[in-house]
Motif scaffolding. Sequence first.
Motif, mmCIF file in Angstrom:
data_model
loop_
_atom_site.group_PDB
_atom_site.id
_atom_site.type_symbol
_atom_site.label_atom_id
_atom_site.label_comp_id
_atom_site.label_asym_id
_atom_site.label_seq_id
_atom_site.Cartn_x
_atom_site.Cartn_y
_atom_site.Cartn_z
ATOM 1 N N LYS A 116 42.494 5.897 38.389
ATOM 2 C CA LYS A 116 41.054 5.673 38.273
ATOM 3 C C LYS A 116 40.654 5.394 36.830
ATOM 4 C CE LYS A 116 39.481 8.555 42.150
ATOM 5 N NZ LYS A 116 38.634 9.725 42.524
ATOM 6 N N ASP A 117 39.477 4.838 36.689
ATOM 7 C CA ASP A 117 38.887 4.588 35.379
ATOM 8 C C ASP A 117 37.979 5.768 35.028
ATOM 9 O OD1 ASP A 117 37.608 3.709 33.109
ATOM 10 O OD2 ASP A 117 36.595 2.006 34.062
ATOM 11 N N TYR A 118 38.339 6.503 33.994
ATOM 12 C CA TYR A 118 37.579 7.684 33.584
ATOM 13 C C TYR A 118 36.748 7.432 32.325
ATOM 14 C CZ TYR A 118 40.559 10.159 36.885
ATOM 15 O OH TYR A 118 41.194 10.567 38.029
ATOM 16 N N SER A 119 36.600 6.175 31.930
ATOM 17 C CA SER A 119 35.978 5.853 30.640
ATOM 18 C C SER A 119 34.506 6.255 30.554
ATOM 19 C CB SER A 119 36.116 4.351 30.347
ATOM 20 O OG SER A 119 35.487 3.576 31.351
ATOM 21 N N SER A 120 33.847 6.478 31.691
ATOM 22 C CA SER A 120 32.427 6.847 31.650
ATOM 23 C C SER A 120 32.202 8.312 31.318
ATOM 24 C CB SER A 120 31.754 6.510 32.984
ATOM 25 O OG SER A 120 32.345 7.254 34.034
ATOM 26 N N ILE A 121 33.261 9.110 31.285
ATOM 27 C CA ILE A 121 33.100 10.504 30.851
ATOM 28 C C ILE A 121 32.866 10.516 29.343
ATOM 29 C CG2 ILE A 121 34.203 12.765 30.676
ATOM 30 C CD1 ILE A 121 35.838 12.090 33.147
ATOM 31 N N ASP A 122 31.738 11.066 28.948
ATOM 32 C CA ASP A 122 31.347 11.061 27.538
ATOM 33 C C ASP A 122 31.810 12.356 26.872
ATOM 34 O OD1 ASP A 122 30.207 10.488 25.103
ATOM 35 O OD2 ASP A 122 28.155 10.970 25.717
ATOM 36 N N VAL A 123 32.846 12.254 26.057
ATOM 37 C CA VAL A 123 33.405 13.419 25.373
ATOM 38 C C VAL A 123 33.115 13.303 23.887
ATOM 39 C CG1 VAL A 123 35.495 14.720 24.829
ATOM 40 C CG2 VAL A 123 35.241 13.655 27.085
ATOM 41 N N GLU A 124 32.509 14.362 23.325
ATOM 42 C CA GLU A 124 32.205 14.404 21.893
ATOM 43 C C GLU A 124 32.829 15.649 21.289
ATOM 44 O OE1 GLU A 124 28.176 13.225 20.664
ATOM 45 O OE2 GLU A 124 27.699 13.072 22.805
#
Length: 672
Positions: free
Chosen positions: A419-427
């Motif tokens: 899956k594409d997990y790129s939309s999880i915003d991790v800071e």
Amino acid sequence: MLAALALAACAACNTASPDKTAKIPAFDTTSIDKSISPCEDFDGFANANWKKANPIPGTDSRWGAFNILDKENKEVRLKGIILEIAKRTGLSKGSEEQQIADYYTAFLDTTTIEKRGLEPLKPYLDKINGVTTLEDWAKVCGELQQIGVSTWAGFGVEADARNSKMNAVYGGQDGLSLGERSYYERTDSSTENVRKEFQGHVDKMFSMAGFTDANPGATILAFETALAKLQLTNVELRDPVKTYNKIAFSELSTLAPAFDWKAFADEQDVKTDTLILQNKNYISKGGQLLKATPIETLKTYTRFQLLSRFAGYLPKQFDDEDFRFFGTVMTGRKAQRPRVERAIRSTDGMLGMPLGKLFAKQYFPESSKEKVSQMIENVRAVYGERIDKLTWMSDSTKKMAHKKLQAFTYKIGYPDKWKDYSSIDVEKDKLFESVVSAALFRHKEAIKKIGKEVDKSEWLMTPQTVNAYYNPLNNEVVFPAGILQPPFFNPDADDAINYGGIIAVIGHEFTHGFDDQGSQFDAEGNLKNWWTDQDRQNFDTLARKYITYFSGLEAMPGFSINGALTIGENIADLGGLTLAYYALKKSLEGKEEPALIDGYNWKQRFFLGWAQVWHANITEAGLRNQIQTDPHSPARYRINGPLPHMAEFAEAWSCGEGSKMVLPAASRVVIW
């Protein structure tokens, strides 16, 4: 499903990258205590010395083969992957490497976590504080559900049990902080102490947070006790027919009109005309309970659920108190893991699949898939032969059993697509928000499935997980790369040890397709009867006999195994062992009798392989918790429990009648 016990100082754990050239012993004979007869206590015989040499680390409540391998996978292999990524610079925003590196950094940044205090919770606390009506509360609960905060009921999305090709919305009971109804009902002193400790835990959490609710511990315990009394027991929840109640979504407002179901669903973006309820009576009686409960009580309850859900990501005092109750009081763990180890495990929990892609690439060669595929097909062939030899099943039902068996599919190691997990915003300076973003991602993924065709390629476990599962809705067995390692699968071991290990695990998962639950689903994964009435009655009679047998085993004073709760796993253990034994026997046909190894013949080593997979120590609190909440029997009884029913065991160890590990023929249960 197989248990990953404790979801770990350890002589079997490495602290550096594993040496791929070193051979791992098939079975360490120093584990054996020859002063104990294998015919009187096989777990004691095979594992007593191992248990003495492997005390439970203070950070764990259970310690066995699963935990040791899990520790190796996470604290050595995943740690190496994460630390290497964390050293990199210039990582692109939204890349899996950036997410992994920054989440790990954020978890370790305790200075920022302490500085921020409860500030990250403020937007949610403000909304709870603003609740004045039950309708308001339903809306707030809906918003909190998206980020994993429990309330009295919840929605989920999975394949429709009666139309397994399509996804549907399910509605179920929820909201018990202690996890299971029995914790609110049992009157023994240990369980009463848990309730007393829980009340004190809530009071302390509220005091530290500066909340001014009056007597929050007593208030929440009383509310959850009332809720628990309305819920199905964990045994009742095992019945897929009883818990399948398809209704129009609009009927929820008839069952519980005081609760604003539309607002609750809208906040979660749940849009459906129908849903499948676990228990209509619970929704009806629960709605009445909510209407009779002061709104301030519901707000107090919700504040605690929010605080409890995120305690591990808040300042140390909240984290420590949360561990004291849920870790120490509930399961007997004495100490938190070091922060670095927890950071590794938390990163795995949030970003398991991106990490799994890297884990599988490094530690699971493609060649292993072929080996495991061959093992699975061997088990399938033996299962078919076992079905043909059954005396309690008619030919017409055998035909349907064969159809289901041949329809079994399997997944090995890791997904074929990611899956594409790129939309999880991790800071890296916002741990709480990163956790919330990951939760919202999972929620949105579920919402997108509603009313859509089931993606049968999807995995329910990460590749690094030390576990395996059977999914009745897909009629599939799944074996992650994480469990396809010693002692479960050891390329350096003799066949007997591996058959008692990984082949028995494979057989276990296959048998789940024919246990008390799985046997109610057909070859296509639909909840549909494929039995004659007499054959079903015969199966149920055998299952009840096995339930009675396990219910007679006292795991500790006052706590016997719940045979009805554990029946699925117990059937799978017995079936898995039987299938593996006969698969091994079949593999030896036409060959010379294998030579003794360490003084034991192949039959004896097969059972030693089984005992090695399940050897474990467990704390008293952990054992009490497992007996009340876990559908798996404690490890000792997974070893000893099925063996008295197997004439093959008695033959292997020359056990005579009257031995504790031998039952009279009439008392034995042979299902598959």
